[in-house]
Design a protein around this motif. Structure first.
Motif, PDB file in Angstrom:
ATOM      1  N   SER A 184       0.821  -1.202   0.000  1.00 42.39           N
ATOM      2  CA  SER A 184       0.000   0.000   0.000  1.00 42.39           C
ATOM      3  C   SER A 184       0.857   1.254   0.000  1.00 42.39           C
ATOM      4  N   GLN A 185       1.938   1.241   0.766  1.00 43.04           N
ATOM      5  CA  GLN A 185       2.838   2.396   0.800  1.00 43.04           C
ATOM      6  C   GLN A 185       3.628   2.543  -0.491  1.00 43.04           C
ATOM      7  N   LEU A 186       4.074   1.417  -1.038  1.00 44.34           N
ATOM      8  CA  LEU A 186       4.886   1.462  -2.259  1.00 44.34           C
ATOM      9  C   LEU A 186       4.089   1.941  -3.463  1.00 44.34           C
ATOM     10  N   THR A 187       2.778   1.722  -3.444  1.00 43.42           N
ATOM     11  CA  THR A 187       1.939   2.121  -4.583  1.00 43.42           C
ATOM     12  C   THR A 187       1.101   3.361  -4.271  1.00 43.42           C
ATOM     13  N   ALA A 188       1.513   4.116  -3.258  1.00 44.54           N
ATOM     14  CA  ALA A 188       0.719   5.276  -2.838  1.00 44.54           C
ATOM     15  C   ALA A 188       0.504   6.271  -3.973  1.00 44.54           C
ATOM     16  N   ASN A 189       1.473   6.406  -4.869  1.00 45.33           N
ATOM     17  CA  ASN A 189       1.369   7.371  -5.962  1.00 45.33           C
ATOM     18  C   ASN A 189       0.828   6.750  -7.248  1.00 45.33           C
ATOM     19  N   VAL A 190       0.432   5.488  -7.171  1.00 43.70           N
ATOM     20  CA  VAL A 190      -0.132   4.807  -8.345  1.00 43.70           C
ATOM     21  C   VAL A 190      -1.470   4.197  -7.919  1.00 43.70           C
ATOM     22  N   PRO A 191      -2.513   5.005  -7.820  1.00 41.40           N
ATOM     23  CA  PRO A 191      -3.778   4.530  -7.244  1.00 41.40           C
ATOM     24  C   PRO A 191      -4.392   3.347  -7.976  1.00 41.40           C
ATOM     25  N   GLU A 192      -4.227   3.260  -9.288  1.00 42.65           N
ATOM     26  CA  GLU A 192      -4.794   2.123 -10.010  1.00 42.65           C
ATOM     27  C   GLU A 192      -4.147   0.821  -9.558  1.00 42.65           C
ATOM     28  N   THR A 193      -2.828   0.836  -9.444  1.00 43.80           N
ATOM     29  CA  THR A 193      -2.115  -0.367  -8.987  1.00 43.80           C
ATOM     30  C   THR A 193      -2.459  -0.679  -7.540  1.00 43.80           C
ATOM     31  N   LYS A 194      -2.539   0.363  -6.731  1.00 46.59           N
ATOM     32  CA  LYS A 194      -2.858   0.169  -5.315  1.00 46.59           C
ATOM     33  C   LYS A 194      -4.229  -0.477  -5.156  1.00 46.59           C
ATOM     34  N   ALA A 195      -5.212   0.006  -5.902  1.00 35.50           N
ATOM     35  CA  ALA A 195      -6.553  -0.573  -5.802  1.00 35.50           C
ATOM     36  C   ALA A 195      -6.563  -2.017  -6.281  1.00 35.50           C
ATOM     37  N   ALA A 196      -5.832  -2.307  -7.362  1.00 35.90           N
ATOM     38  CA  ALA A 196      -5.795  -3.677  -7.887  1.00 35.90           C
ATOM     39  C   ALA A 196      -5.171  -4.643  -6.890  1.00 35.90           C
ATOM     40  N   ILE A 197      -4.219  -4.157  -6.077  1.00 33.84           N
ATOM     41  CA  ILE A 197      -3.549  -5.016  -5.098  1.00 33.84           C
ATOM     42  C   ILE A 197      -4.392  -5.171  -3.843  1.00 33.84           C
ATOM     43  N   LEU A 198      -4.926  -4.071  -3.330  1.00 43.34           N
ATOM     44  CA  LEU A 198      -5.576  -4.100  -2.018  1.00 43.34           C
ATOM     45  C   LEU A 198      -6.948  -4.760  -2.022  1.00 43.34           C
ATOM     46  N   ARG A 199      -7.511  -5.051  -3.150  1.00 41.38           N
ATOM     47  CA  ARG A 199      -8.853  -5.630  -3.173  1.00 41.38           C
ATOM     48  C   ARG A 199      -8.878  -7.078  -2.690  1.00 41.38           C
ATOM     49  N   TYR A 200      -7.712  -7.641  -2.377  1.00 39.96           N
ATOM     50  CA  TYR A 200      -7.648  -9.064  -2.003  1.00 39.96           C
ATOM     51  C   TYR A 200      -7.616  -9.300  -0.495  1.00 39.96           C
ATOM     52  N   TYR A 201      -8.046  -8.357   0.294  1.00 42.22           N
ATOM     53  CA  TYR A 201      -8.249  -8.571   1.743  1.00 42.22           C
ATOM     54  C   TYR A 201      -6.984  -9.127   2.423  1.00 42.22           C
ATOM     55  N   TRP A 202      -5.938  -8.337   2.430  1.00 42.26           N
ATOM     56  CA  TRP A 202      -4.655  -8.785   2.964  1.00 42.26           C
ATOM     57  C   TRP A 202      -4.678  -8.964   4.477  1.00 42.26           C
ATOM     58  N   PHE A 203      -5.661  -8.406   5.163  1.00 46.55           N
ATOM     59  CA  PHE A 203      -5.621  -8.403   6.629  1.00 46.55           C
ATOM     60  C   PHE A 203      -6.582  -9.411   7.266  1.00 46.55           C
ATOM     61  N   ARG A 204      -7.334 -10.142   6.456  1.00 46.32           N
ATOM     62  CA  ARG A 204      -8.378 -10.982   7.008  1.00 46.32           C
ATOM     63  C   ARG A 204      -7.821 -12.202   7.746  1.00 46.32           C
TER      64      ARG A 204
END
Length: 521
Positions: free
Chosen positions: A308-328
């Motif tokens: 999430s931090q590494l892709t902070a400036n690339v919102p499209e990539t960040k959204a594509a990565i974070l949609r997989y529920y990394w914290f569940r």
């Protein structure tokens, strides 16, 4: 010589009655903590979808129900009783089945770790309290009937198999969990693979091919429907859907920066407690395997935060990565680690200490368990639970009036009727059996439907003026009759279900103290 647990499967005859008793008591604990009236928060979403899957004429035209089916295995295997059972009965039967499977798998997991019978109930109570009260991103295990509860039962059974060195069985179980819920099973399978990598006595890969192959084939039953969602869809549309899904609808589950600091603090404290317990019992082989699974779950969460931090400036990539529920997975496995490490320590203490000293310790432990499990009932009361109000209806003006107006719709409108409803209405289809144009809760999964869902929300409930961009109307009564008729024509909705006050200059068909039904010509 390092202490190890007795992992034999056949208990002595005098102890065989303990496992059924533990399972029965665990079922009672689960029912006490999560026995809210139906429907629970997610049950209209999942069980309504399951019923529509088997009977497309029910709530025909509903936008969400007619979107793509992601949890296809769950709908196929668990949706058929909705043909004969009412939705509340369907929900309760499903809850009892999933809670029973969770109780059985938890009892086996506790037995595999502790090595002695009799500790599954306090461990289950502690796990449940920590999972409910200290989660980071809202993941739960024991609750309403949906695919997730069944998948976690398989995950607990798979983890017990890992601890007993039955790796082929474990990967088959994780594959079955992935078929029911691809993310729950997938993250768990990845954590199990980490356990295998760090285990000094793990079998070679060549001996694991039956479990890996069988697990992969089972997992495909969940993976393929998930992949089908966006096959052939324009990449820009997928990117827009990811942005809606992650940043506008579910940031409280998916985006680290959106997690509330009290949640972060209590989760960090829980991790510190787990670390303290693991240091004390570093000579216990089953616990070491469990610890490696918890470490893997925490590593997945840390990777999500880092990405999430590494892709902070690339919102499209960040959204594509974070949609997989990394914290569940960490939300579940850290409480599992604490509960089983704690009871393992208490079990060892009980062997060494006898008499009044241990009796006082056991009494105190049981009192703590009772207080922790009661946490769920306090939370339930805060949702109006003691007034028999389902949690899914906690945002309606008046539960009785809401059910009444929905029942009127079900009794006095044709089966294919479609209604425009309040934005936060979660249970209209549950009570009325009629479709609705759009609902905040009913988020589709395929990219095209996600974008259309958001467009409907903005068109119907959003404030169009630039000064109020991104804000919602408090009530559809704020819209003019002309605008409401226009929306009815656009979305082929013949009815408007809305707050009774203020009245609208539309043909009123039915009203009670809180809600009314208007005809949209």
């Amino acid at each position: 010589m390092p202490a190890t647990a007795d992992n034999t499967d056949t208990p002595p005859p005098s102890a065989r009655w303990i496992a059924p008793l533990e399972i029965a008591l665990l079922l009672a604990v689960f029912s006490f903590q999560a026995g809210w009236p139906a429907p629970d928060v997610n049950e209209p979403h999942y069980l309504g979808k399951a019923r529509h899957f088997w009977d497309p004429a029910w709530a025909a035209g509903d936008f969400f129900f007619e979107s793509s089916d992601t949890h296809r295995v769950f709908y196929l295997t668990c949706g058929w009783p909705s043909h004969w059972l009412s939705l509340p009965h369907f929900a309760w039967c499903g809850r009892l089945v999933s809670w029973l499977l969770l109780a059985v798998s938890w009892q086996r997991l506790c037995r595999a770790v502790v090595g002695r019978p009799g500790w599954a109930v306090p461990a289950g109570a502690l796990f449940l309290a920590l999972n409910v009260g200290c989660h980071l991103a809202g993941e739960w295990v024991v609750g309403g009937f949906e695919a997730k509860g069944l998948a976690y039962a398989l995950v607990f059974a798979g983890l017990a198999a890992v601890i007993r060195d039955r790796w082929n069985t474990a990967f088959l179980l994780f594959g079955a969990a992935s078929a029911l819920h691809v993310l729950v099973g997938g993250w768990s399978a990845l954590a199990a693979a980490f356990c295998w990598l760090v285990s000094a006595d793990a079998p070679p890969l060549a001996r694991l091919w039956p479990g890996l192959l069988g697990g992969a084939l089972l997992a495909l039953l969940g993976i393929v429907p998930a992949l089908e969602l966006n096959w052939g869809v324009d990449t820009q549309l997928v990117a827009e859907a990811n942005d809606i899904y992650v940043f506008r609808r579910l940031p409280h589950h998916l985006v680290p920066e959106s997690l509330r600091w009290p949640f972060l603090l209590r989760f960090l404290l829980m991790v510190l407690v787990w670390l303290a317990l693991t240091v004390r019992r570093n000579d216990h082989r089953p616990l070491r395997k469990l610890e490696s699974f918890v470490v893997a779950a925490l590593a997945i969460s840390f990777a999500g935060m880092l990405l999430s931090q590494l892709t902070a400036n690339v919102p499209e990539t960040k959204a594509a990565i974070l949609r997989y529920y990394w914290f569940r997975l960490a939300d579940v496995m850290v409480p599992v680690g604490i509960a089983l490490a704690a009871v393992t320590g208490w079990s060892a203490t009980s062997r060494a200490r006898r008499g009044a000293k241990f009796a006082w310790q056991a009494a105190g432990w049981l009192a703590v368990c009772a207080a922790l499990v009661a946490y769920g009932q306090v939370d339930y009361a805060g949702c109006g639970g003691f007034q028999n109000v389902p949690r899914a209806d906690k945002k309606v003006l008046d539960h009785a009036d809401w059910r009444d107006v929905c029942q009127w719709m079900g009794d006095h409108t044709p089966s294919g009727a479609l209604a425009i409803t309040p934005r936060m209405a979660q249970t209209f289809t549950w009570y009325a059996g009629r479709g609705q144009v759009v609902s905040w809760k009913d988020l589709p999964q395929d990219a095209e439907a996600v974008v259309r869902w958001w467009q409907r929300l903005e068109d119907i409930h959003g404030m169009p003026h630039p000064e109020y961009q991104g804000r919602w109307h408090e009530s559809l009564t704020e819209l003019s009759p002309r605008r409401l008729r226009e929306l009815g024509r656009r979305y082929r909705a013949d009815y408007l279900v809305v707050e009774a006050e203020p009245p609208l200059e539309l043909p009123r068909l039915y009203a009670n103290g809180s809600y009314c039904v208007y005809k949209l010509d």
